[in-house]
Design an enzyme around this catalytic site. Structure first.
Site, short mmCIF file in Angstrom:
data_model
loop_
_atom_site.label_atom_id
_atom_site.label_comp_id
_atom_site.label_asym_id
_atom_site.label_seq_id
_atom_site.Cartn_x
_atom_site.Cartn_y
_atom_site.Cartn_z
N GLY A 106 -11.68 5.49 4.80
CA GLY A 106 -10.67 5.58 3.77
C GLY A 106 -9.49 4.68 4.03
N ALA A 132 -14.19 4.30 0.39
CA ALA A 132 -13.52 4.65 -0.86
C ALA A 132 -12.05 4.36 -0.70
CB ALA A 132 -13.74 6.11 -1.23
N SER A 133 -11.46 3.77 -1.72
CA SER A 133 -10.02 3.56 -1.70
C SER A 133 -9.28 4.88 -1.79
CB SER A 133 -9.60 2.64 -2.86
OG SER A 133 -9.96 3.22 -4.10
N GLY A 155 -4.98 0.69 -2.26
CA GLY A 155 -6.40 0.49 -2.55
C GLY A 155 -6.80 1.19 -3.84
N THR A 156 -6.19 2.35 -4.10
CA THR A 156 -6.48 3.08 -5.33
C THR A 156 -6.05 2.27 -6.55
OG1 THR A 156 -6.20 5.18 -4.19
CG2 THR A 156 -6.03 5.22 -6.59
N LYS A 159 3.20 3.71 4.23
CA LYS A 159 2.00 3.01 3.76
C LYS A 159 2.16 1.52 4.00
CE LYS A 159 -1.35 2.72 0.03
NZ LYS A 159 -2.44 3.01 0.99
N HIS A 176 4.03 5.44 -3.30
CA HIS A 176 3.56 6.01 -2.05
C HIS A 176 4.71 6.16 -1.06
CE1 HIS A 176 -0.52 4.99 -3.47
NE2 HIS A 176 -0.92 5.93 -2.63
N HIS A 177 4.43 6.90 0.01
CA HIS A 177 5.37 7.09 1.11
C HIS A 177 5.68 5.76 1.80
CE1 HIS A 177 1.83 6.75 3.74
NE2 HIS A 177 1.23 7.51 2.84
N ASP A 235 -6.55 7.20 18.51
CA ASP A 235 -5.24 6.89 17.95
C ASP A 235 -5.00 5.38 17.99
OD1 ASP A 235 -2.88 7.44 16.71
OD2 ASP A 235 -2.09 8.74 18.28
N LYS A 236 -3.91 4.96 17.38
CA LYS A 236 -3.56 3.54 17.29
C LYS A 236 -3.51 2.91 18.69
CE LYS A 236 0.50 2.81 15.64
NZ LYS A 236 1.60 2.69 14.66
#
Length: 233
Positions: free
Chosen positions: A71, A96-97, A141-142, A135, A131-132, A31-32
């Protein structure tokens, strides 16, 4: 497979659930804020952490000969360094984005449309990503991957966030609660607009794609992409 999950937020927990349903075992969750962990017993690591942690996570995996699927976005200024390290260590690495199978098809549609539109100067391209609010990076990234696909196949030279500049693709980033991810590419002229759009309904598509990539990379060496995983020419 014995999987290490690097990043145990909403995405990590979704990956955990789907991986167990597919018969895999989660042997480590990080975790973080956790920087000291033993990755050595994992068959593969899946990283959906935060930008500040991703590079250290990837380095740890490659130095311990553990294939890594990443990711996490927002760290790509270090991507070439990770590629070099992977090659030095004879490791295995996929970034991958977006791991969604649908999004990777969307990437290919975006590239083909950019090629078709290149000669039609009356159309101007723009993008929007939603996005939420959790983020951390913008644009996504996408969205950057979509922009790069257009730039490689058009006369555009770069992208710009929340602005408009000549020869650059304007990307609008919107943050709103409970949106997994929506991306729209628009070509607009004074007579009409052509849109292509991908809407994620939940996180499961991203999680499943990452697990499929992890299953695929076992036993391989090198730096790969989702095109390799999905055998997209």
């Amino acid at each position: 497979m014995q999987i290490a999950l690097l990043g145990y937020g909403k995405m990590g927990k979704t990956i955990e659930k789907l991986a167990i349903e597919r018969g895999h075992q989660i042997i480590l969750t990080v975790d973080k804020g956790q920087n000291d962990f033993d990755i050595s017993k994992a068959d593969v690591a899946i990283d959906f952490s935060i930008p500040d942690a991703a590079v250290n996570n990837i380095i740890t995996c490659l130095r311990n000969n553990v294939p890594v699927i990443s990711g996490t976005t927002g760290w790509l200024e270090h991507y070439d360094e990770m590629v070099d390290l992977c090659n030095q260590k004879d490791g295995a690495f996929i970034y991958a984005s977006n791991f969604s199978l649908g999004v990777n098809i969307f990437f290919e549609l975006n590239t083909q449309l950019a090629k078709m539109m290149k000669q039609l100067s009356q159309y101007n391209v723009s993008m929007e990503e939603i996005h939420h609010t959790q983020k951390l990076d913008a644009p996504s990234g996408t969205a950057i991957s979509l922009a790069e696909g257009i730039i490689e196949n058009s006369n555009y030279t770069d992208w710009v966030l929340d602005a408009e500049e000549d020869e650059k693709i304007p990307i609008k980033a919107v943050r709103t609660p409970d949106v997994p991810g929506t991306h729209t590419v628009s070509y607009t002229s004074h007579v009409d607009t052509i849109d292509i759009k991908h809407t994620a309904h939940n996180r499961q598509g991203f999680a499943l794609g990452a697990i499929i990539a992890a299953e695929w990379i076992i036993g391989k060496k090198g730096v790969f992409s989702m095109k390799d995983v999905l055998n997209i020419a």
